[in-house]
Write a protein that holds these residues in place. Structure first.
Motif, short mmCIF file in Angstrom:
data_model
loop_
_atom_site.label_atom_id
_atom_site.label_comp_id
_atom_site.label_asym_id
_atom_site.label_seq_id
_atom_site.Cartn_x
_atom_site.Cartn_y
_atom_site.Cartn_z
N ARG A 18 0.87 -1.18 0.00
CA ARG A 18 0.00 0.00 0.00
C ARG A 18 0.90 1.22 0.00
NH1 ARG A 18 -3.14 3.53 3.45
NH2 ARG A 18 -1.96 2.92 5.30
N ILE A 65 1.09 5.58 -0.52
CA ILE A 65 0.34 6.84 -0.53
C ILE A 65 1.10 7.82 -1.40
CG2 ILE A 65 -0.47 8.74 0.91
CD1 ILE A 65 -0.49 6.34 3.12
N GLN A 93 1.73 11.41 -3.56
CA GLN A 93 1.49 12.84 -3.68
C GLN A 93 2.41 13.36 -4.77
OE1 GLN A 93 -0.71 14.72 -2.15
NE2 GLN A 93 -1.40 13.38 -0.47
N LYS A 94 1.84 14.06 -5.76
CA LYS A 94 2.68 14.62 -6.82
C LYS A 94 3.03 16.06 -6.48
CE LYS A 94 3.40 14.91 -11.72
NZ LYS A 94 2.86 15.07 -13.05
N CYS A 95 4.27 16.41 -6.68
CA CYS A 95 4.73 17.77 -6.37
C CYS A 95 5.71 18.15 -7.48
CB CYS A 95 5.40 17.75 -5.01
SG CYS A 95 5.42 19.31 -4.18
N ASP A 96 5.43 19.21 -8.19
CA ASP A 96 6.21 19.55 -9.39
C ASP A 96 6.22 18.33 -10.31
OD1 ASP A 96 6.72 22.01 -8.17
OD2 ASP A 96 8.52 21.25 -7.20
N LEU A 104 7.80 15.53 -9.56
CA LEU A 104 8.21 14.37 -8.76
C LEU A 104 7.03 13.78 -8.00
CD1 LEU A 104 11.55 15.75 -7.27
CD2 LEU A 104 11.29 14.13 -9.15
N PHE A 140 6.06 11.99 -4.44
CA PHE A 140 6.46 11.65 -3.08
C PHE A 140 5.56 10.50 -2.64
CE2 PHE A 140 7.96 15.87 -3.72
CZ PHE A 140 9.22 15.83 -3.14
N VAL A 141 6.20 9.43 -2.23
CA VAL A 141 5.45 8.21 -1.96
C VAL A 141 5.75 7.75 -0.54
CG1 VAL A 141 5.05 5.84 -2.68
CG2 VAL A 141 5.60 7.58 -4.39
N TYR A 142 4.70 7.64 0.25
CA TYR A 142 4.87 7.14 1.62
C TYR A 142 4.52 5.65 1.64
CZ TYR A 142 4.49 6.52 6.59
OH TYR A 142 4.66 6.06 7.87
N THR A 171 7.46 2.64 6.79
CA THR A 171 7.41 4.03 7.29
C THR A 171 8.44 4.92 6.59
OG1 THR A 171 8.98 3.83 9.15
CG2 THR A 171 6.69 3.22 9.59
N THR A 227 9.63 7.39 3.27
CA THR A 227 9.14 8.26 2.21
C THR A 227 10.10 8.16 1.04
OG1 THR A 227 8.22 9.80 3.83
CG2 THR A 227 8.53 10.64 1.60
N VAL A 286 11.08 9.28 -3.08
CA VAL A 286 10.87 10.31 -4.12
C VAL A 286 11.12 9.65 -5.47
CG1 VAL A 286 11.53 12.59 -4.93
CG2 VAL A 286 11.79 12.02 -2.51
N SER A 290 8.98 20.61 -4.55
CA SER A 290 9.55 19.28 -4.30
C SER A 290 10.85 19.41 -3.50
CB SER A 290 9.81 18.56 -5.62
OG SER A 290 10.57 19.37 -6.49
N TYR A 346 9.98 13.34 12.22
CA TYR A 346 9.27 12.92 11.02
C TYR A 346 9.01 11.41 11.04
CZ TYR A 346 8.23 12.36 6.03
OH TYR A 346 7.63 12.04 4.83
N ASP A 386 5.27 9.15 11.31
CA ASP A 386 4.89 8.34 10.15
C ASP A 386 4.05 9.13 9.14
OD1 ASP A 386 6.23 6.33 11.33
OD2 ASP A 386 4.51 5.19 11.97
N PHE A 428 4.15 12.88 7.01
CA PHE A 428 4.19 12.96 5.54
C PHE A 428 3.08 13.89 5.04
CE2 PHE A 428 2.58 11.12 1.48
CZ PHE A 428 3.70 11.30 0.69
N ILE A 471 3.52 17.62 3.32
CA ILE A 471 2.97 17.83 1.97
C ILE A 471 1.99 19.00 1.97
CG2 ILE A 471 1.24 16.85 0.38
CD1 ILE A 471 3.86 15.77 -0.40
N ARG A 519 2.51 22.57 0.01
CA ARG A 519 1.55 22.96 -1.02
C ARG A 519 0.93 24.33 -0.74
NH1 ARG A 519 -0.84 17.38 -2.50
NH2 ARG A 519 0.55 16.86 -4.22
#
Lengths: 96, 305
Positions: free
Chosen positions: A9, A11, A13-16, A18, A20-22, A27, A29, A31, B248, B261, B265, B269, B273, B277
């Motif tokens: 699983r 999570i 998040q798109k930023c620019d 790239l 970011f995936v958690y 635990t 993160t 990129v 980013s 951080y 967990d 994150f 984020i 943003r």
């Protein structure tokens, strides 16, 4: 064949440009660039051989077949495997 | 009631017996000490801080006291303790005040995991906050001190405390420790700033504490919404540059600068984020405080406009 580990699983998040995936299971993160993110997306539906995965990735990225640099593709697959985000069962990771 | 309402005699008695029940932003601390080197400085620098009522719970019981037993009579030392534990080697007795201040930082950083803690200074004006995530030596305390003596409200010079429920910043306006060259810089910049004595040859060099403006302490329960992330860097003789950076990049810099951080967990994150943003992100290089402040005033003025 390459596949996503059972129960993965993530999570997103798109930023620019790239991603970011958690990863809750570790635990951590991560990129990802577009290529790495697309590889995972392609494996969401079914396990694929290296050749099929590369072709699907190229198509998803809007590239012609064979246009994705072998080095970039292989590096991404190996790195994702190291992170435990993809598994491979019988095929060594060597892009043709 | 605030510390200034206590005479020095009452203050010393309170600190020596039950402990001073002082409120720093979201934290209630009970501070005990039997050292005159501590009480003389603390009575002055803590003067504007509120005291909490006896029935309220203390988040931390801290003390800076002479060593126990024979050692206490032989060695002129100050030992920091929290909840009865002594996590650090003794300090020389003359450094009792900075030792307690560092100890409180340690308590917050290691025990406040109900909040996301960014290693960042923060200031606020007109409801908008700037966070300055930075590594030690990048000049965030100096810049922060200059800003809070130029119309900005101090949130913290060290901790960006983010409340997970709503992403708002909780102020922690403690005294600001300036080190080495920064001391002269701020003395020149704002001679009227309330500053404590110089502590020479501490573990971090010469240290002088600056009392935040009273307005910042009075408004310590007012949260603030982060609006800008500014990554500062003081560089000798450098021209001023305030450059927008990709979000980013800001994400990576904020996440890697957080104290906890990994502890929080997925909550951390998502908070980082969301913060990145909702903020405009800049890199700031400067050598002159006046120029840096003008640039940041201009940045906030654009929102007002």
């Amino acid at each position: 064949m390459l596949l996503l580990p059972a129960g993965t699983r993530l999570i997103w998040q798109k930023c620019d440009e790239l991603y970011f995936v958690y990863q809750p299971s570790s635990t951590e993160t991560h990129v990802f660039n577009e290529t790495s993110a697309t590889i995972i997306a392609c494996l969401k539906t079914e396990p694929l051989s290296m050749v099929s995965l590369r072709e699907r990735t190229e198509t998803a990225l809007g590239l012609s077949i064979g246009e994705l640099e072998t080095e970039e593709f292989t590096f991404a697959v190996v790195r994702l495997e190291e992170l435990g985000l993809i598994d491979f069962d019988d095929e060594p990771i060597v892009a043709r | 009631m605030i510390v200034a309402d206590l005479s020095i005699a009452d203050f010393e008695r309170c600190v020596a017996r039950h402990g001073l029940p002082i409120r720093f932003g979201p934290f209630n601390l009970r501070i005990r000490s039997d050292l005159e080197t501590f009480t003389s400085v603390a009575h002055r620098l803590y003067a504007p801080y509120p005291l909490f009522e006896a029935q309220e719970i203390s988040d931390f019981h801290v003390q800076i006291t002479r060593p126990r037993g024979l050692r206490g009579w032989i060695r002129r030392q100050a030992c920091f303790a929290v909840d009865g534990h002594f996590p650090f080697a003794p300090y020389t007795v003359e450094h009792a005040f900075p030792a307690l201040e560092w100890g409180i930082n340690w308590c917050v950083a290691t025990r406040s995991h109900h909040l996301l803690m960014l290693h960042a200074a923060g200031v606020e004006r007109d409801g908008h906050a700037i966070l300055f995530p930075a590594s030690p030596g990048d000049g965030k305390s100096t810049l922060c001190t200059a800003l809070v003596h130029s119309g900005w409200r101090l949130l913290s010079d060290e901790f960006g405390l983010v409340r997970p429920e709503d992403g708002l910043l909780l102020p922690l306006p403690r005294v600001i420790p300036l080190k080495n060259e920064s001391i002269k810089v701020i003395r020149r910049f704002r001679p009227e700033a309330v500053m404590g004595p110089a502590f020479l040859e501490t573990r971090k060099g010469t240290v002088v504490h600056v009392q935040p403006p009273e307005d910042s302490i009075r408004r310590a329960q007012e949260t603030a919404k982060p609006r800008w992330l500014v990554f500062p860097r003081w560089i000798a003789d450098a021209p001023l540059t305030l450059t927008e950076i990709p979000k980013s990049q800001a994400f990576l810099m904020v996440a890697s600068n957080a104290f906890n951080y990994e502890v929080l967990d997925q909550t951390a994150f998502q908070l980082v984020i969301d913060m990145v943003r909702s903020c405009d992100c800049f890199s700031l290089s400067y050598s002159k405080l006046d120029e840096a402040i003008a640039a940041l005033d201009d940045l906030s003025g654009r929102v007002d406009a």
